[in-house]
Each structure stands twice: as C-alpha cells, then as structure tokens.
Design a protein around this motif. Sequence first.
Motif, mmCIF file in Angstrom:
data_model
loop_
_atom_site.group_PDB
_atom_site.id
_atom_site.type_symbol
_atom_site.label_atom_id
_atom_site.label_comp_id
_atom_site.label_asym_id
_atom_site.label_seq_id
_atom_site.Cartn_x
_atom_site.Cartn_y
_atom_site.Cartn_z
ATOM 1 N N UNK A 128 19.272 66.572 10.166
ATOM 2 C CA UNK A 128 18.437 67.431 11.025
ATOM 3 C C UNK A 128 17.048 66.851 11.261
ATOM 4 N N UNK A 129 16.673 65.858 10.461
ATOM 5 C CA UNK A 129 15.355 65.222 10.622
ATOM 6 C C UNK A 129 15.365 64.131 11.684
ATOM 7 N N UNK A 130 16.548 63.848 12.260
ATOM 8 C CA UNK A 130 16.648 62.849 13.323
ATOM 9 C C UNK A 130 16.480 63.539 14.671
ATOM 10 N N UNK A 131 15.388 63.237 15.356
ATOM 11 C CA UNK A 131 15.105 63.828 16.666
ATOM 12 C C UNK A 131 15.899 63.078 17.732
ATOM 13 N N UNK A 132 16.850 63.776 18.357
ATOM 14 C CA UNK A 132 17.734 63.121 19.333
ATOM 15 C C UNK A 132 16.958 62.564 20.524
ATOM 16 N N UNK A 133 15.937 63.276 20.944
ATOM 17 C CA UNK A 133 15.167 62.812 22.098
ATOM 18 C C UNK A 133 14.465 61.501 21.809
#
Length: 523
Positions: A211-216
């Motif tokens: 969840x700490x990986x920002x897809x944008x």
Amino acid sequence: MIKQILNRLPRKPSKSSDNREGGTSTSSSNAYTSSRNSDLASNHYANSSGASFSGFHSTNSGLNQGNKISQVVNAKLNGNTVAASFEALPNFRDVPNSEKQNLFIRKLNICCIVFDFTEPTKNVKEKDIKRQTLLEIMDYVSSANGKFSEIVMQEIVKMVSRNLFRALTSAPRENKVLLAFDLEEEEPSMDSAWPHLQVVYEFLLRFVASPETDAKLAKRYIDHSFVLRLLDLFDSEDPREREYLKTVLHRIYGKFMVHRPFIRKAINNIFYRFIFETEKHNGITELLEILGSIINGFALPLKEEHKLFLVRALIPLHKPKCIPMYHQQLSYCITQFVEKDCKLADSVIRGLLKYWPITNSSKEVMFLGELEEVLEATQLAEFQRCMVPLFHQIGRCLSSSHFQVAERALFLWNNDHIETLIKQNRNVILPIIFPSLEKNARSHWNPAVQSLTLNVRKIFSDTDPELFEECLHKFEEDQAQENEVKSKREATWKRLEEIAAMKAASNEPVLVSPKATTRNQSC
C-alpha cells in the motif's frame, strides 16, 4: 625523487570504476534509464560530493559509505560483473530510523551485482551475502510505514531489472516433434540461479502489492518497457519462474489501470506470434490463467475490443498441435465469454467447428468436452443458429471407430440443458444424426458405445415416436437404395472381369467404351 613527487599528486579516477555492472556506480549519470535523468537531474543522490536528495531524512554519511560498495565491483566474468569481495551491510534494526532508507539504497546497490550460477563453487561467500541482503530488503518493503519516494522506486526497478531481465537459454527443440505427449514427458529446465531469482520475484511482488507504493508515481518506472520485458520472461522453461511471473503481472494489471489496455494488447501479440508463426512458447498456460481472471472482471456490455480478442486470438488458439498443454485454461476463458454474453455462443461454436480435428482422436475428445461447457451456457436462439453444422459434426463423432470419441459425443445427452435444447429442436436434429445412431446400435464394435446409443435412441423414441418411426423408415429406404447401388457396382466389376478373362486367352486388348459402362451401370 621525481617519482616520489608524482606519487603524491592526486590521480584522476579511472572511467572503469564509474561504469561497472552497466551503471551500478553511485553517479547520477548511471541511473537505471536515461529517460529518467531529466526528471531527477537535481537528485545527485550518491556522488562524491555527498549531496542530499529529496524524500529522505538522513545525513550524507550513509551515502558516502554506499560509495565504497560500488568501488569493490572490479571483476568481469563471462560478461557478468561480479564482486571480487564485499562485506555484508548492517541490519536495519542496528541503525537509527533516519538511516534506514539510506541503508535500503545501499543494500539495493549490493543486490545489483549479478553472479554466474553455472559454476556453484565460484563467489560462494558473495552469493550468500547477496541472498541474505535480498531477504532483508524484502522484509523491509513488507514492513514499510511510509510512501516510497521516487528515488527509491527508481533504485528498486533498477535492481529488479538487473537480476530478472536476461537472455533465456533453452535446449534446442528445432528437430523435435512438438506434440503434447513429448512436452509432458520432457523434464522442465530448472534455472541454477533460482535461489536468488525467487527472492527477487518475491521482493517485486511485495513492492507492487504494498500500500506504500503510489501507482501514479511508480508507473513512471514500471512502464511499458518494463512490462514488455516481463512478458518476454514468460517463455522461461522454469515453471517456478512462470508461476511467479503470472502472479506479478496480475498484480501489476490490477494496480496500474493505465497499463491495462497495453498489457492486453501485448498478450495478444504473443498469441498471434505463437499461433501463426512459431507454435512454440512455454508460457501460454500462465498467460491464459491471467486472462481468465481478467475476462471474469470485464464489465457488461462487452466492449468490441474484447469480442475481437475472442475471435482473433482465443478461438485460433485451438489450432496448434500442443493445445493439450493449455486447453483447460483456454476452455475456461472461452466459457467465460459465453457466460457473460450468450450471443457469442454462435461465433464460438462455429470457431470450434472451423478448427475441429480430423485425425487426432484425443484432440477430438477435448473439443467435445469444451463444446459441452459452451452449450451449457448457450440459449435457444443462439443454439438454433448453429445446430445444423454442429450436429453434422456430432454425427461424424458418433460414427467414429475410436470408441472414446463416440462415447464422449453420446455423453452430451447426459447434460440436462443440452438434452432439453435437442428435444426442442428434434425435428431438425434427429434426421441428421439418426443414421449414425442406427449404425452404432447395429454394428459398433464397442459394447459401451452400443449401450449408450440405445439409451439415446430410446430418448428420441419416447419423446416423439412418430418422428422416430419416420426417420427409421427413411434410414431403411436409404440403406436399401445404397445396397442396390452397391450390388450394381459389384455386378459391373464382375462383368468387366469376365470380359477381361475372355480376352486374355487371345491376347486382345480390352476396350470398354464410356457408353457401354454407362449402359451397364443403368441396368
């Protein structure tokens, strides 16, 4: 004296120390991709000046220590850069929180070093240190509490790319007959580097799922090029690697919505090349498993793009000889389409008939199994559109001398939905298949096929006795006419043999005029 003075002067660092491992030095000019340098020009995160970079709350000391790591990469072997010697970095629990992200970067740099695993006795200590480091950064990603910064993502993708993206080696198969039983008996090739590759795949999986990986932000690094190179790895002969790739690509598809059309198109292209060019690919099964999940999530009504994918890619996948290797997954994908849009049943059934095997009995049995699944999801209107060509083919299957083909075709009547469809259209269907049923009941060599045929005949006779008697009467008339034609043909040949025998004694040539032959056949 002069030599002593010269030795005291500072020397210019060699270029080779900045370019080892194809860009593992700490200079910002050797970042993972040159296209990223314009975005990160201000972030000289590990140069000799020790400049700080955004997104981190640590001092420069960790980065200066990181420079020492790159300086030990000083040997080349078989085209792969390896470390002559290096020491394990401290554990994350042994450094303050402000230093942990710096330490993470340094550990990623350590893991960028690629070793040669074809020689197990070489660099044993370094390989062990690297694997332990991979395990540590994998745990760090799993327990991360803050969003990953752009620099960290860049370094993560660089490390993953260094370890995973490589030329796949395989035993030559050009001279082998690519049949299903050959591929099943052949032992899968296991990659000697798997102990490290497995941890790298697990690390990538946890990074994508975190969840700490920002897809944008991450889409700049997990881009189209990254996805294409990941798809290339599906041709690996190691089934363990393909299994991890399947999970990773599925997670990427789920997280990065912007990449979804591109991923579907790229998989299409793999299928096109496999069907129409090579008929050789190790990862078709895994790609179909991913697509099965993707198709299951398609919104209704289906887009035209998805329908074209069914017609142009999935249905032609019935053509290759090695279909037994992936037929179960293919059948699932096809059925998903029909369940979502019953109007596609006609296209699917006609596609199956187009690629229906002629001489391969085991493949015919598979097609009949898939046909049953499709028919179970087919509604009356679509069934009526294709029932004539469909039951001509089923009639041929009923007449097959291979008992498994005939038996599997007769099992269709065990399905209540299919039996109902057949009963509702018995006026069209029974005249088509009745000759096959009657011949089976009278003369098929296999007792099981005879017994099943009698059961099917009874279903029709109980449902519509008049139609059954009418078909039986017509069958007997056709048989009588066929026997008459057969006897006339035999009589003609017998007469020709007699004439030839008479002429043989006098050595005269035997001349048979077309008119005489025609007159004899009409008699």
